[in-house]
Scaffold this motif. Structure first.
Motif, PDB file in Angstrom:
ATOM      1  N   THR A   8       6.106   1.798   9.931  1.00  0.00           N
ATOM      2  CA  THR A   8       6.256   3.238  10.141  1.00  0.00           C
ATOM      3  C   THR A   8       5.245   3.981   9.266  1.00  0.00           C
ATOM      4  O   THR A   8       4.716   3.428   8.307  1.00  0.00           O
ATOM      5  CB  THR A   8       7.678   3.714   9.787  1.00  0.00           C
ATOM      6  N   LEU A  11       8.765   7.357   7.775  1.00  0.00           N
ATOM      7  CA  LEU A  11      10.209   7.121   7.790  1.00  0.00           C
ATOM      8  C   LEU A  11      10.529   5.752   7.184  1.00  0.00           C
ATOM      9  O   LEU A  11       9.898   4.748   7.538  1.00  0.00           O
ATOM     10  CB  LEU A  11      10.763   7.177   9.217  1.00  0.00           C
ATOM     11  N   GLY A  40      11.500  11.592   5.037  1.00  0.00           N
ATOM     12  CA  GLY A  40      11.488  10.214   5.514  1.00  0.00           C
ATOM     13  C   GLY A  40      12.373   9.277   4.726  1.00  0.00           C
ATOM     14  O   GLY A  40      12.563   8.118   5.120  1.00  0.00           O
ATOM     15  N   LEU A  73      14.682  14.762   6.798  1.00  0.00           N
ATOM     16  CA  LEU A  73      13.501  15.275   7.492  1.00  0.00           C
ATOM     17  C   LEU A  73      13.237  16.710   7.035  1.00  0.00           C
ATOM     18  O   LEU A  73      14.143  17.390   6.561  1.00  0.00           O
ATOM     19  CB  LEU A  73      13.691  15.236   9.012  1.00  0.00           C
ATOM     20  N   GLN A 178      11.958   3.133  13.725  1.00  0.00           N
ATOM     21  CA  GLN A 178      10.662   3.203  14.398  1.00  0.00           C
ATOM     22  C   GLN A 178      10.721   4.129  15.614  1.00  0.00           C
ATOM     23  O   GLN A 178       9.819   4.948  15.831  1.00  0.00           O
ATOM     24  CB  GLN A 178      10.215   1.802  14.816  1.00  0.00           C
ATOM     25  N   GLU A 181      11.013   7.803  14.414  1.00  0.00           N
ATOM     26  CA  GLU A 181       9.747   8.358  13.941  1.00  0.00           C
ATOM     27  C   GLU A 181       8.848   8.729  15.116  1.00  0.00           C
ATOM     28  O   GLU A 181       8.224   9.795  15.134  1.00  0.00           O
ATOM     29  CB  GLU A 181       9.027   7.367  13.031  1.00  0.00           C
ATOM     30  N   TYR A 184      10.265  11.878  16.843  1.00  0.00           N
ATOM     31  CA  TYR A 184      10.154  13.020  15.939  1.00  0.00           C
ATOM     32  C   TYR A 184       8.715  13.537  15.905  1.00  0.00           C
ATOM     33  O   TYR A 184       8.474  14.752  15.945  1.00  0.00           O
ATOM     34  CB  TYR A 184      10.615  12.609  14.535  1.00  0.00           C
TER      35      TYR A 184
END
Length: 251
Positions: A8, A11, A40, A73, A178, A181, A184
């Protein structure tokens, strides 16, 4: 023990593991306010003693059997009125992380992942800090039932119950992070339409007639969700209605 994730960008680069914890969301929120964590960061535990659900509900989880964690986040690109997009991102990420294990999973508005015949398998609790109409920070709480076989409530189930097998929690955790992320970052790029389309595609009772209850029982069809997260239902009388959390019940 949970390792720092290698695949990643940000994150899971800081994974805070506690064998026991009252609530990962509450701890993450405290750490965030004390400026002790970066975006993260993940707070994860094997035993959550006072897990929180939506609107004060509790989250049942047997020690060592499931995934209970919170992600920090800082989606300052997102207006407060659009915060439901975070819910959509998390929902589709969970589905994609486990869709090769179990078929028939759906997103039940607003914050549950269910097997359409056998019960609830995951819950989401998002707590936001708002500043000047933007989301300053968000704590994303996820509870995913993995290897627990017995529940006090009849509406809960697990990957293990649905498949008959036990699973590697660490592998599922890594895949989920994963996926989260990826989606996002898609949201950050502004790809809202694809996120919403995927959410609706996997939505429980979307464009299907079903039984509901607001102040009275009725039959209706879910047409979608508003930008602020309100559920759009067309009643069999022809009227179109908008519902916030807890204003309508699925029967």
């Amino acid at each position: 023990m949970y390792k720092i994730l290698a695949n990643t960008l940000f994150l899971g680069k800081d994974v805070i593991y506690l064998p026991d914890c009252h609530s990962t969301n509450q701890l993450a929120m405290e750490m965030l306010k004390d400026k002790k964590v970066a975006e993260g960061s993940v707070v994860i535990t094997d035993h959550q003693t006072k897990g929180k659900g939506q609107r004060g509900n509790t989250w049942e989880s047997q020690e060592g059997k499931n995934l209970t964690f919170s992600i920090i986040l800082m989606p300052r690109f997102l207006d407060a009125m659009d915060q439901f997009y975070l819910n959509m991102v998390v929902s589709i990420s969970i589905l994609e992380a486990i869709d090769d294990i179990i078929a028939g999973l759906k997103v039940k508005w607003p914050n549950d992942i269910i097997h359409q015949y056998d019960g609830k398998i995951a819950g989401i609790l998002i707590e936001n800090i708002i500043s000047q109409s933007k989301i300053e920070s968000a704590v994303i709480g996820i509870g995913l039932n993995v290897n627990q076989r017995y529940f006090q409530t009849e509406t809960a189930t697990s990957l293990s119950n649905l498949s008959g097998f036990d699973f590697d929690k660490h592998a599922i955790f890594e895949k989920l992070i994963q996926k989260l992320e990826f989606h996002y970052l898609e949201l950050k790029k502004g790809n809202r339409k694809s996120i919403k389309d995927q959410y609706l595609k996997n939505m429980y009772r979307y464009h299907e007639m079903g039984d509901f209850e607001d102040k009275e029982k009725f039959k209706g069809k879910i047409l979608g969700v508003k930008e602020d997260g309100r559920l759009i239902i067309e009643k069999d009388t022809g009227s179109q209605n908008y519902y916030a959390f807890k204003e309508v019940k699925f029967l």
